[in-house]
Design a protein around this motif. Structure first.
Motif, PDB file in Angstrom:
ATOM      1  N   ILE A 160      14.147  -2.676   7.918  1.00 18.20           N
ATOM      2  CA  ILE A 160      12.986  -1.815   7.715  1.00 18.20           C
ATOM      3  C   ILE A 160      12.602  -1.233   9.072  1.00 18.20           C
ATOM      4  N   LEU A 202       7.369   2.416   8.354  1.00 18.17           N
ATOM      5  CA  LEU A 202       6.632   2.409   7.090  1.00 18.17           C
ATOM      6  C   LEU A 202       5.507   3.437   7.138  1.00 18.17           C
ATOM      7  N   VAL A 219       1.865   0.202   1.402  1.00 17.97           N
ATOM      8  CA  VAL A 219       3.080   0.900   1.840  1.00 17.97           C
ATOM      9  C   VAL A 219       3.394   2.019   0.849  1.00 17.97           C
ATOM     10  N   THR A 228       5.111  -2.218  12.236  1.00 19.54           N
ATOM     11  CA  THR A 228       6.081  -2.300  11.138  1.00 19.54           C
ATOM     12  C   THR A 228       6.358  -3.767  10.808  1.00 19.54           C
ATOM     13  N   VAL A 285       9.407  -5.617   0.850  1.00 23.90           N
ATOM     14  CA  VAL A 285       8.774  -5.473   2.172  1.00 23.90           C
ATOM     15  C   VAL A 285       7.532  -6.353   2.257  1.00 23.90           C
ATOM     16  N   ILE A 323       9.151   4.009   2.956  1.00 24.50           N
ATOM     17  CA  ILE A 323       9.915   2.998   3.695  1.00 24.50           C
ATOM     18  C   ILE A 323      11.145   3.660   4.291  1.00 24.50           C
TER      19      ILE A 323
END
Lengths: 466, 466
Positions: A168, A171, A210, A197, A149, A213
């Motif tokens: 994704i 988060l 982060v 995000t 990420v 996820i």
């Protein structure tokens, strides 16, 4: 940026937050955390902390903010741009205890995962349910989802399945302020204000940490064909790439490899097939789907294109074992090259039809500046990994002249509409090349955004931009 | 926010920049620009300007910055959240002269387009070359690509082909400062610093003015199957949705429609098929691809799921004309409802398996607060358009009580992991509901980002957040 050292008092507070077992300070213990996979660079953090909850991360960030201590987040340390190097010392936030797949929601085809989960472990877990998470960098066996990420990682299947940005959804992040927020919603679409995000994806740990996820999953394909096509030279191989799409086929992988790369893999591990003498460059093409006839039909179309573009030989991987070996060959190429020489790796990306021009430019720069290179990568995305070998180059040339060569390659990349990195990130080592592509206005906007999230500038300082 | 009025002196400068023919000030001329498609709202700008180059846009922004005049960018005026309403008066930047498809690059499968190009015009142009740009909102026949970017627009095919975020590669934008930059690179992958392209998508004209768009194209599917499945009630229909994906099929469209929506279309235009008495809710399912056998095989799988979930009847659109009519029915649903009543439209999005709960919640809120609603939308994405009808509701209830009902719907949406808007944006009318989902920290971050790009706050003020 002038930061403070971690004093004994601060260390005591760190231990109070994370527990003594999760705080490392000895040189031997720190060694592992002093490098990632970037060249031969090494920077020691003062302290490594392994928090296990967002609340611990928040307390650590508040503490570091208060004492002006730099924080370098670290996943598995497989990065190739130095993003996880503690170049200012300070505290390293090792995310390895965030290693749980919290939920796989089969009804929604979503999963909630902690950032320290190994990518392949997660992929295998969802594969058992007939599902696919298609973002698999070569390092998938060791890299973490959180690092993926942070760097906007890719891998061979992006060409068909889209980038990590499509997978994704949401988060959980800890901000420098210690606030813990969700960046968005657990939804496939989002039109509700600035997309935080997306902003966090590729921000390399400079905007926040982060801690959870939410990932989108899709039904897995059930069948595939894998082939290796040989060409007499690099440009011919690269030219075939855009024609494949124009023939109406979107392969699930379309990888370019120079012969030298395969030779090094052969030396290191052996591969099951021989390279013919006239084969200088290769395309490895996978087509996946759910229907054998369709896949073979598409393979036939691809074959026709390959022949038109001067392909001399096509080898099909027949068995599951052969497929795995062919993929393994592609995946360990960087490691094999690295075993032979000190090297630098670049990650240029251009519009895919410009690949032949870029590859020729790379070789020309090598001739001009006296370096050897091995190129391979995600040709279908116009993304090429350039392994530049030190070989016989003098230390002086390696440290000075080489940069002019790299600069020329990036200038060509920018000229072709491309950019510095397609999937490795900028981190430390590509930072100096960013002005080739980006104007002072870009830097001003980036710095402004950084300042909104991290006004004290403690999060991964010195990365992406100064 | 206190802005200045446009004086005669400033008007003279505006005319000097854009030419008298492209500056409108008369009430009759301004009427068209005083509303978009949002409810019955109307706000007059003081002046409408139609620039034709990024340089003209830049000069106008600098001028408005200097004189503290609000700027409302406007595409085709098809928005449903009031994003293009000039709520502060000032200057309206009508982008309709940015109407050129500048380049379709068949080798790279990319196109460069101006923001005032009508989405369907562009789609048809690339379709002639066998290519697909799959982001087609219901308003595709009139909306602009620039508006689609500004709102993060979607449409029925997102479910298979991904969101607009996967198709917008790079943007030329004019900043409030008058600087003209490209946000990123013309590449399929991007890991080179904060992704400004993604930040601009969905920013609703509050961060800068888009003047060129680089779009990704893909090979077009050549065949499709389209079916309409009838169910005895809303929840049953909505429950079938996530099971279709779990059966391994990703349809190219998976739309939900309440019977009442279809009835209104029938009243307005007639449709070629009859609705059986026991059919209360419908799923319209399209499966596309390149191989007839595969598509029929997938349709068979879908059929099995539909039967398991209590579907009473499946109608296949047999001919191209029938397919077009079925699609037309879906697309004009909003217009048909609107022709019958003053209405409000919500655009909730939730994880798709939560759709039955959301739809039940919407109906319960209607019962509680005394409003009727028609629901339809992109069920495959968990995205439902709620048309709330004024009907017999008193003006007082419509303006006060209704909001409590809408608030309850959004509270449920947020509880289910969803958010306020999936593809329409927040604009003016959803702004007040944002705190249901987002914390003061989110607002602080958004305001911070806004301030980086537009410190004087002249760009589309009062939209998304205060």
């Amino acid at each position: 940026m002038a930061f403070n050292k971690i004093t004994d008092e601060v260390l005591a507070e760190i231990i109070a937050i994370a527990g003594a077992d999760n705080v490392l300070t000895g040189a031997v213990e720190l060694e592992k955390y002093s490098h990632d996979e970037t060249e031969d660079l090494q920077y020691y953090p003062e302290v490594v902390v392994k928090p296990a909850t967002p609340q611990e991360v928040a307390a650590l960030l508040v503490l570091c903010g208060k004492h002006n201590i730099p924080v370098t987040p670290r996943g598995a340390g497989t990065g190739l741009a130095g993003g996880a190097l503690a170049i200012m010392g300070g505290l390293m936030l090792a995310m390895e205890r965030f290693n749980k797949v919290l939920d796989i929601d089969e009804r929604n085809l979503q999963a909630t995962v902690e950032p320290g989960v190994i990518t392949e472990v997660f992929m295998n877990k969802v594969a058992e349910l007939g599902l696919l998470y298609p973002i698999d960098p070569s390092s998938k066996g060791s890299c973490f989802l959180g690092g993926n990420v942070a760097h906007g990682s890719g891998g061979p299947r992006v060409v068909k399945y889209g980038t990590i940005r499509e997978y994704i959804l949401n988060l959980e992040v800890v901000l420098a302020s210690g606030d813990i927020i969700w960046t968005g919603a657990n939804t496939l679409k989002y039109a509700s204000g600035y997309n935080l995000t997306q902003l966090f994806i590729g921000s390399e740990g400079t905007l926040g940490i982060v801690t959870k996820i939410v990932v989108k999953l899709i039904p897995a394909p059930t069948r595939d064909v894998l082939m290796l096509a040989a060409f007499p030279d690099n440009e011919t191989a690269a030219s075939a790439v855009s024609a494949i799409f124009r023939a109406g086929v979107i392969p699930s992988a379309l990888e370019f490899m120079e012969r030298r790369g395969i030779e090094w893999v052969k030396e290191k591990e052996g591969v099951y097939f021989d390279l013919k003498d006239n084969a200088a460059a290769f395309l490895m093409i996978e087509i996946d789907g759910t229907d054998t006839d369709v896949i073979f039909g598409e393979a036939e179309k691809v074959n026709t294109v390959l022949e038109q573009f001067g392909c001399t030989d096509v080898l099909f991987a027949e068995t599951a074992a052969q497929k795995e070996e062919m993929w393994h060959m592609r995946r360990i190429m960087a490691v094999s090259v690295k075993a032979n020489s000190i090297y630098k790796e670049e990650d240029c990306v251009v519009p895919r039809a410009s690949l032949p021009v870029l590859i020729k430019g790379i070789k020309d720069a090598g001739t001009k500046y006296g370096f050897e290179s091995v190129c391979y990568g995600h040709a279908g995305d116009g993304n090429v990994h350039i392994n530049i070998l030190k070989g016989n180059m003098s230390d002086e040339d390696w440290n000075t002249k080489l940069k002019d060569g790299i600069r020329e390659i990036f200038e060509l990349t920018a000229f072709l509409g491309g950019t510095i990195s397609g999937e490795h990130g900028i981190g430390l080592v590509q930072r100096e090349f960013m002005p080739i592509k980006y104007s002072p206005i870009h830097f001003q906007l980036w710095r402004g955004i950084k300042n909104v999230f991290d006004p004290a500038g403690i999060l991964n300082p010195g990365k992406i931009f100064n």
